[in-house]
Design an enzyme around this catalytic site. Structure first.
Site, PDB file in Angstrom:
ATOM      1  N   ASP A 143      -9.873   6.264  -2.748  1.00 57.79           N
ATOM      2  CA  ASP A 143      -8.664   6.685  -3.455  1.00 57.79           C
ATOM      3  C   ASP A 143      -9.087   7.293  -4.789  1.00 57.79           C
ATOM      4  OD1 ASP A 143      -9.489   4.516  -4.904  1.00 57.79           O
ATOM      5  OD2 ASP A 143      -7.459   3.809  -5.307  1.00 57.79           O
ATOM      6  N   GLU A 181       0.813  -1.208   0.000  1.00 59.18           N
ATOM      7  CA  GLU A 181       0.000   0.000   0.000  1.00 59.18           C
ATOM      8  C   GLU A 181       0.853   1.267   0.000  1.00 59.18           C
ATOM      9  OE1 GLU A 181      -2.997   0.387  -0.668  1.00 59.18           O
ATOM     10  OE2 GLU A 181      -3.499  -1.736  -0.692  1.00 59.18           O
ATOM     11  N   TYR A 221      -6.816   6.549   3.770  1.00 58.14           N
ATOM     12  CA  TYR A 221      -6.920   5.520   2.750  1.00 58.14           C
ATOM     13  C   TYR A 221      -6.162   4.257   3.162  1.00 58.14           C
ATOM     14  CZ  TYR A 221      -5.654   2.493  -0.914  1.00 58.14           C
ATOM     15  OH  TYR A 221      -5.439   1.339  -1.608  1.00 58.14           O
TER      16      TYR A 221
END
Length: 371
Positions: free
Chosen positions: A155, A54, A137
């Site tokens: 996102d 991520e 996020y």
DNA sequence: AACGCGGGGCG
DNA sequence: CGCCCAGCGTT
């Protein structure tokens, strides 16, 4: 641009709260199962590995981040390995990926996890959100992917899908817009399979509902997509433009021969196209007379020896997308030494009246001639 | 709310 | 060339 925001809100309420949430999530998940890419970080529920992916994928396309993910996963198989690294080593591994503070923050977080969490990477949103480099996020992504916590990700992909499907014209990067998109994403979240739902809607945005040339012709949601129905796919989502005002530094040279002044006819591409100004040197930054006239009072700009007579204070001229800092230098040059550029010519004060000059040039010349 | 932070792909 | 990409931290 306005697309009847009131109606949209009603439409969203109708679709989002009464009619469509099940259909939406199920359709997306069904599409996902048939179209998803096989990505390495999807074959694990280890929050550490998901965290690696991520962070690497923040503002970074999958294709670009992939080799870096393998590199980091191999070098640091656990957060303890990561925590033991040096910053130089991490940054070296990160080299070429950009946004290097991501790498530095990763090391801080790895060390903190090693100490505070005894090397067990957290998977709860409330723990994750306080770690360096993890925002809303990323906390939602890790907690939902690793532990199926019901946190909706928002996102760029999600913004685009929601803006188009529900016809939301609130800018995605305004405060109001951020809240609105997060709210809709929360409402829409599949509470039974939050992780898969999140993966699915992002993958849908990345592969199907793409920024440019989305594949609407084969889209399973197009019958109920607001943007598709109203031909707004190309104009959604709305994004506030960054104030891309550029600073420019114009150094003008006033070269007079008696009453006559040397003018320059501008080209047709830049500002003030085809208008008339003075011989100009544009510099990337503000320069001092000393820099422009390196050998005391003289310079050989334009391949011509110019002697500085007078330097005028800098004038700031403001255009919509440019701030122009204008310096005027009155210089002298003997006429036979002057190498005329193709766009240069002498003009009399009378002829000058018939020519179009930009405001700051006009003001300057008027003051000069009037004196 | 605005800005800086990178490198790369795309139309 | 401008936009966008599995955003975040700082001011």
């Amino acid at each position: 641009m306005t697309f009847f925001p009131f109606c949209q809100k009603m439409l969203y309420k109708a679709k989002g709260l009464l009619l469509w949430p099940m259909d939406f999530s199920q359709t997306i998940i069904q599409w996902y199962n048939g179209n998803k890419r096989d990505l390495p970080w999807r074959n694990t529920t280890d929050p550490y590995v998901i965290w690696l992916s991520e962070i690497i994928l923040q503002q970074t396309r999958v294709d670009q981040g992939m080799p870096y993910f393998y590199r980091f996963a191999e070098k640091y198989p656990t957060v303890s390995h990561f925590a033991a690294a040096s910053e130089d080593e991490v940054l070296s591994l990160w080299q070429g990926l950009g946004y290097y503070s991501r790498g530095r923050n990763m090391l801080k977080t790895a060390r903190l996890v090693q100490q505070q969490y005894k090397g067990v990477f957290p998977h709860k949103y409330s723990d994750l959100i306080s770690l360096k480099g993890i925002g809303e996020y990323t906390a939602a992504a890790i907690s939902s992917f690793a532990a199926n916590e019901a946190q909706a990700v928002v996102d760029g992909n999600v913004n685009r899908v929601l803006a188009r499907y529900f016809g939301i014209d609130e800018p995605i990067n305004s405060n109001k817009g951020k809240k609105q998109f997060q709210q809709i994403a929360n409402d829409l979240l599949d509470r039974q399979y939050p992780g898969m739902h999140n993966q699915a809607i992002m993958e849908f945005g990345a592969l199907q509902c793409k920024p440019k040339n989305p594949a609407c012709n084969i889209c399973p949601l197009r019958e109920t997509c607001f943007a598709y129905s109203n031909n707004l796919v190309k104009s959604l989502p709305v994004k506030l433009k960054k104030n891309s005002i550029k600073n420019r530094y114009f150094n003008y040279f006033l070269i007079a021969d008696g009453e006559n002044v040397l003018l320059n006819k501008r080209g047709d591409t830049d500002i003030w196209a085809n208008m008339y100004d003075l011989p100009l040197i544009e510099t990337p930054t503000q320069v001092t007379p000393a820099q422009l006239f390196p050998s005391g009072q003289t310079t050989t700009l334009f391949q011509t020896a110019l002697a500085l007579l007078k330097a005028y204070p800098v004038k700031k001229h403001i255009l919509t997308h440019q701030h122009i800092y204008i310096s005027f230098y009155q210089v002298s040059v003997s006429r036979d030494e002057l190498k005329l550029q193709p766009t240069w010519f002498f003009t009399t004060p009378d002829d000058l009246k018939a020519l179009a000059l930009p405001k700051p040039i006009l003001m300057f010349l008027a003051a000069f001639i009037g004196q």
